[in-house]
Design an enzyme around this catalytic site. Structure first.
Site, PDB file in Angstrom:
ATOM      1  N   LYS A  17       0.559  -4.062  -1.952  1.00  0.00           N
ATOM      2  CA  LYS A  17      -0.032  -3.514  -3.154  1.00  0.00           C
ATOM      3  C   LYS A  17       0.987  -3.368  -4.289  1.00  0.00           C
ATOM      4  O   LYS A  17       0.744  -3.783  -5.426  1.00  0.00           O
ATOM      5  CB  LYS A  17      -0.620  -2.154  -2.783  1.00  0.00           C
ATOM      6  CG  LYS A  17      -0.968  -1.273  -3.900  1.00  0.00           C
ATOM      7  CD  LYS A  17      -1.317   0.086  -3.334  1.00  0.00           C
ATOM      8  CE  LYS A  17      -0.057   0.848  -2.973  1.00  0.00           C
ATOM      9  NZ  LYS A  17       0.001   2.184  -3.587  1.00  0.00           N
ATOM     10  N   THR A  18       2.120  -2.775  -3.952  1.00  0.00           N
ATOM     11  CA  THR A  18       3.126  -2.542  -4.984  1.00  0.00           C
ATOM     12  C   THR A  18       3.676  -3.856  -5.520  1.00  0.00           C
ATOM     13  O   THR A  18       3.925  -4.004  -6.714  1.00  0.00           O
ATOM     14  CB  THR A  18       4.277  -1.689  -4.427  1.00  0.00           C
ATOM     15  OG1 THR A  18       3.711  -0.612  -3.695  1.00  0.00           O
ATOM     16  CG2 THR A  18       5.130  -1.144  -5.533  1.00  0.00           C
ATOM     17  N   ARG A  50       0.565   3.576   9.376  1.00  0.00           N
ATOM     18  CA  ARG A  50       1.974   3.772   9.009  1.00  0.00           C
ATOM     19  C   ARG A  50       2.877   3.078  10.009  1.00  0.00           C
ATOM     20  O   ARG A  50       4.037   2.818   9.762  1.00  0.00           O
ATOM     21  CB  ARG A  50       2.362   5.265   8.992  1.00  0.00           C
ATOM     22  CG  ARG A  50       1.670   6.140   7.970  1.00  0.00           C
ATOM     23  CD  ARG A  50       1.670   5.577   6.607  1.00  0.00           C
ATOM     24  NE  ARG A  50       0.417   4.854   6.362  1.00  0.00           N
ATOM     25  CZ  ARG A  50       0.223   4.062   5.318  1.00  0.00           C
ATOM     26  NH1 ARG A  50       1.173   3.878   4.445  1.00  0.00           N
ATOM     27  NH2 ARG A  50      -0.911   3.422   5.159  1.00  0.00           N
ATOM     28  N   ASP A  74      -2.185   2.405 -10.436  1.00  0.00           N
ATOM     29  CA  ASP A  74      -1.902   2.405  -9.007  1.00  0.00           C
ATOM     30  C   ASP A  74      -2.750   3.492  -8.335  1.00  0.00           C
ATOM     31  O   ASP A  74      -3.139   4.459  -8.982  1.00  0.00           O
ATOM     32  CB  ASP A  74      -0.414   2.700  -8.814  1.00  0.00           C
ATOM     33  CG  ASP A  74       0.039   2.408  -7.400  1.00  0.00           C
ATOM     34  OD1 ASP A  74      -0.731   1.781  -6.654  1.00  0.00           O
ATOM     35  OD2 ASP A  74       1.161   2.811  -7.042  1.00  0.00           O
ATOM     36  N   GLU A  75      -3.025   3.343  -7.056  1.00  0.00           N
ATOM     37  CA  GLU A  75      -3.762   4.366  -6.291  1.00  0.00           C
ATOM     38  C   GLU A  75      -5.036   4.800  -7.019  1.00  0.00           C
ATOM     39  O   GLU A  75      -5.308   5.996  -7.170  1.00  0.00           O
ATOM     40  CB  GLU A  75      -2.882   5.603  -6.061  1.00  0.00           C
ATOM     41  CG  GLU A  75      -1.544   5.316  -5.418  1.00  0.00           C
ATOM     42  CD  GLU A  75      -1.609   5.208  -3.908  1.00  0.00           C
ATOM     43  OE1 GLU A  75      -2.731   5.053  -3.361  1.00  0.00           O
ATOM     44  OE2 GLU A  75      -0.544   5.261  -3.274  1.00  0.00           O
ATOM     45  N   GLN A  93      -8.208   4.558   1.927  1.00  0.00           N
ATOM     46  CA  GLN A  93      -7.076   5.479   1.921  1.00  0.00           C
ATOM     47  C   GLN A  93      -7.269   6.612   0.923  1.00  0.00           C
ATOM     48  O   GLN A  93      -6.309   7.222   0.476  1.00  0.00           O
ATOM     49  CB  GLN A  93      -5.781   4.727   1.617  1.00  0.00           C
ATOM     50  CG  GLN A  93      -5.373   3.798   2.747  1.00  0.00           C
ATOM     51  CD  GLN A  93      -3.996   3.196   2.519  1.00  0.00           C
ATOM     52  OE1 GLN A  93      -2.987   3.877   2.638  1.00  0.00           O
ATOM     53  NE2 GLN A  93      -3.965   1.913   2.195  1.00  0.00           N
TER      54      GLN A  93
END
Length: 760
Positions: free
Chosen positions: A35-36, A604, A220-221, A251
């Site tokens: 994503k980043t 994670r 973002d997010e 998420q």
DNA sequence: GGGTTAACCTTTTTT
DNA sequence: AGGTTAACCC
């Protein structure tokens, strides 16, 4: 090879997103799907190949850390500094807007930012002024209610007064609070957002200039945006129509604080013609972990739908450990980490994740006695510490004497003979004349309304502040801070305090001077450096722990773990009532968020995921019998391997500190363990522990006549509520209570002595 | 004004 | 249970 090297390292979906034509675009980025990378490459791509100036880009994140990281990565990609690019958190960017256009926003230039602690104090002050009893009007809840209103864009003035007295009073408090903030130039976090939105909505010139400037808005997010943040984004991208959002509905774990997944779910509806790109290739976890996580999240309804895949091997199965209690759980975890580290792996590759921070203690104890360095995330951050806030309050008074919150905080710290009576008099004067406490103090002295001693004390305080202001006028920020710490008497005060904690406080204060010396405002404005430093302290509270250890085990809540990854992950406390949390079970719609949290936790893990649950857990002084979390049953058995404790390794009693762990004594079961997994629904029947469980307090409770032979899993019948299953027991004798999940009536706690339960 | 006791609360957290 | 905070007493 693609047209630009920027795209070379990306997969097809990522390339598609990064090089997408202008327009609204939603990148549904699964956990670990890069994503980043997509966000940073998108900005770099715009600048490098589309001749977009960094000044025409607005990039929004949720945390300062994320913002810093993103900026760094883009600068790396472009090999140039991004100096003037607008990039930051919603709050940071809104703050910037308000500082630049304070007049248009209806704010004085010297407005102050209230952090949640300051806000809490102000709300209590309002309650006092309205003569409302805190017991009936809990400040925390009021604070929550006011913030919810603001985050939904509801102003007190626009709210209906309400039908019942409850609502009316709340409304009254909200109005009074806003009035207080207006009067004393205070802006809380939600106000930063709302005020900034209103500024853009109402001021056409300003709105259009930013709409014109920001050719590209990136977020973002996105699943974490709340109502006003979303409106703010829509408004700013209204003209360019270039809104590039990245998020993952699976998420979304902050619904409880106002985040709206709906913003993401309805993106295509809100932006007709929007492109949606899914990033489903996961680069993080091995096959077993990923498929297990997929299976769990598949139980949620109303998803946009996404199935992560990987080219990686299956890897290890998920290890499942049924601990007898939380101590056993911690021993097992520490032992596992020890053998991992003994195998030549790094400690900071291990994370212990839990639902609530209260669970960290046992792990800390066991890690400590095992001599294993660890770091706990969460807890008070640097600028939130009391002593730091005291020092900041002095600085604030030096920069602006009319700051009431600062005045209240330190007027008698260190104690200088200004007691509650004196203060009440000053407050009354301030309230009556609508002036600041500082002015009121002056007047009170002049009018001779105080006893001589008190009057002198207040006079002394005013002189201290005035003296510091005069003395520091030409100093650098660091020297100002140093001067203020000494001349306020604060440093001396904490030096005289004894105990270990006091020493830490003094060190923190010294660190504040260092922080002040190193502070360089990233924007050159008319504002003084001091004011910017104070605003920065509120907006960026700093790291949770001052000293970051090099290589230590990471302990954190599941929420804190979002965005991170670790080779070795322990997901602990997987029991009904704890995870999913009881409170989440009580409120409708919260269960899915818990499941997403579980999904976040599982994803994670890169190499090995261990899930633990305890049969008995002591929490908040009570013992709970927890059934294994329902999420465990949602993991297909083929991904699970049960770990069984050999008798020796088991810590049966709470008092024995046995088993500090040597990585031994745990046997690996095989897939045949499914049968016993299902038996976990009735833990008391598990053959593992029933025969050998000694007389722990809880075991005594079970044998207690008050329980009539009830145990978790028992089927019972109640005259009124009908049939149900026993979930939990507590207390003893005539106070013994039992929690039953009734088929029809739901979960209830009953006093055994009166409940007349029949065993079915 | 400081020290002691009693009441309180305890999901998750950023800004 | 445990820690913090508020009331309370000298």
């Amino acid at each position: 090879m693609t047209a630009t090297p920027l795209l070379d390292s990306l997969n097809d979906a990522q390339q598609l997103a990064v090089s997408a034509p202008p327009g609204a675009l939603l990148v549904l980025a699964g956990a670990g799907s890069g994503k980043t990378r997509v966000l940073t490459h998108r900005v770099a791509w715009l600048v490098q190949t589309q001749q977009i100036s960094p000044l025409a880009v607005l990039a929004v994140t949720f945390t300062n850390k994320a913002s810093r990281e993103m900026r760094g990565r883009i600068e790396e990609l472009l090999r140039m500094p991004l100096g003037g690019m607008w990039m930051g958190t919603f709050h940071g960017l809104c703050h910037r807007l308000l500082r630049m256009h304070f007049e248009a926003a209806g704010l004085p230039q010297n407005f102050e930012i209230l952090d949640s602690d300051d806000q809490y104090r102000q709300i209590r002050r309002v309650l006092r002024e309205l003569s409302l009893d805190e017991a009936h009007w809990p400040p925390r809840q009021i604070q929550w209610a006011i913030n919810s209103h603001k985050e939904e864009g509801r102003r007190a003035q626009n709210l209906p007064a309400g039908n019942d007295i409850q609502q009316q009073t709340l409304h009254k408090i909200y109005l009074a609070y806003d009035e207080l903030c207006r009067r004393f130039h205070l802006v809380d976090f939600a106000e930063l957002l709302l005020r900034s939105l209103e500024l853009l909505q109402r001021n056409q010139t300003i709105r259009e200039s930013y709409q014109q400037r920001f050719q590209h808005v990136l977020v973002d997010e996105f699943q974490d945006t709340n109502a006003i943040q979303y409106k703010w984004l829509r408004l700013l991208s209204e003209r360019s129509k270039n809104l590039f959002v990245v998020g993952d509905d699976d998420q979304s774990i902050y619904g409880w604080r106002g985040a709206r997944v709906e913003n993401l779910l309805s993106f295509e509806k809100d932006f007709p013609g929007a492109t949606v790109i899914r990033l489903e290739q996961n680069y993080r976890s091995s096959g077993n972990i990923l498929r297990a996580a997929n299976a769990v999240i598949a139980h949620n309804a109303g998803r946009l739908g996404k199935e992560l895949w990987t080219t990686r091997a299956d890897g290890e199965k998920i290890r499942l450990y049924a601990a007898s209690n939380e101590i056993d759980e911690a021993n097992f975890t520490v032992a596992s980490i020890e053998s991992w580290v003994a195998g030549g792996n790094r400690r900071d590759g291990c994370a212990v994740l839990y639902r609530s921070n209260a669970q960290s203690r046992v792990f800390e104890e066991k890690l400590l006695s095992a001599g294993m360095p660890y770091r706990v995330y969460g807890g008070l951050r640097f600028f939130e510490r009391a002593e730091i806030k005291d020092a900041l309050a002095y600085l604030r008074l030096v920069s602006n004497r009319d700051s009431d919150p600062a005045f209240e905080r330190v007027v008698n710290l260190p104690t200088r003979g200004i007691g509650a009576k004196t203060l009440e008099e000053i407050r009354r004067c301030a309230r009556a004349q609508q002036i600041s406490l500082w002015c009121a103090a002056k007047q009170t002295i002049a009018a001779d309304r105080l006893p001589p001693r008190a009057s002198a004390a207040v006079q002394r305080f005013l002189e201290i502040i005035a003296g510091m202001t005069a003395a520091t006028a030409d100093l650098e920020l660091g020297e100002i801070t140093d001067h203020v710490l000494i001349h306020s008497g604060l440093l001396e005060h904490y030096r005289n305090e004894c105990g270990e904690r006091a020493q830490g406080k003094v060190e923190n204060l010294e660190e504040l001077v260092t922080a002040a010396r190193n502070f360089t405002p990233d924007e050159t404005q008319e504002m003084g450096t001091l004011s910017l430093f104070l605003a920065n302290a509120a907006l960026e509270a700093g790291e949770g722990q001052a000293d970051e250890w090099d290589d230590c085990v990471q302990l954190m809540s599941l929420h804190s773990a979002k965005g991170l990854e670790f080779p070795l992950v322990f997901l602990c406390g997987m029991e009904e009532g704890l995870f999913p949390h009881q409170r989440a079970l009580e409120e409708p719609g919260r269960l899915e968020e818990e499941r997403r949290l579980c999904y976040v936790g599982m994803t994670r893990a890169m190499k090995q995921l261990t899930i633990c649950h305890a049969e008995i857990r002591r929490l908040y002084g009570r013992e709970h019998y927890g059934q294994p979390s329902r999420f465990l049953k949602e993991i297909p058995t083929e991904h699970i391997e049960e770990i069984r404790a050999t008798r020796m390794a088991r810590s049966y009693t709470r008092s024995s500190g046995y088993g500090s762990g040597h990585g031994m004594g745990y046997a690996h079961g095989h897939a045949s363990g499914h049968a016993s997994r299902s038996s976990k629904n009735a833990p008391a029947n598990s053959s593992l522990h029933t025969p050998t469980r000694p007389a722990t307090p809880s075991a005594t409770a079970i044998a207690d006549p008050g329980f009539q032979g009830l145990k978790p899993g028992s089927q019972v019948r109640h005259q009124k509520f009908g049939e149900g299953m026993v979930l939990d027991l507590e207390g003893r004798g005539e106070h013994a209570r039992v929690q039953v999940n009734f088929k029809d009536a739901g979960q209830k706690w009953l006093v055994c002595a009166h409940a007349n339960l029949d065993l079915v």
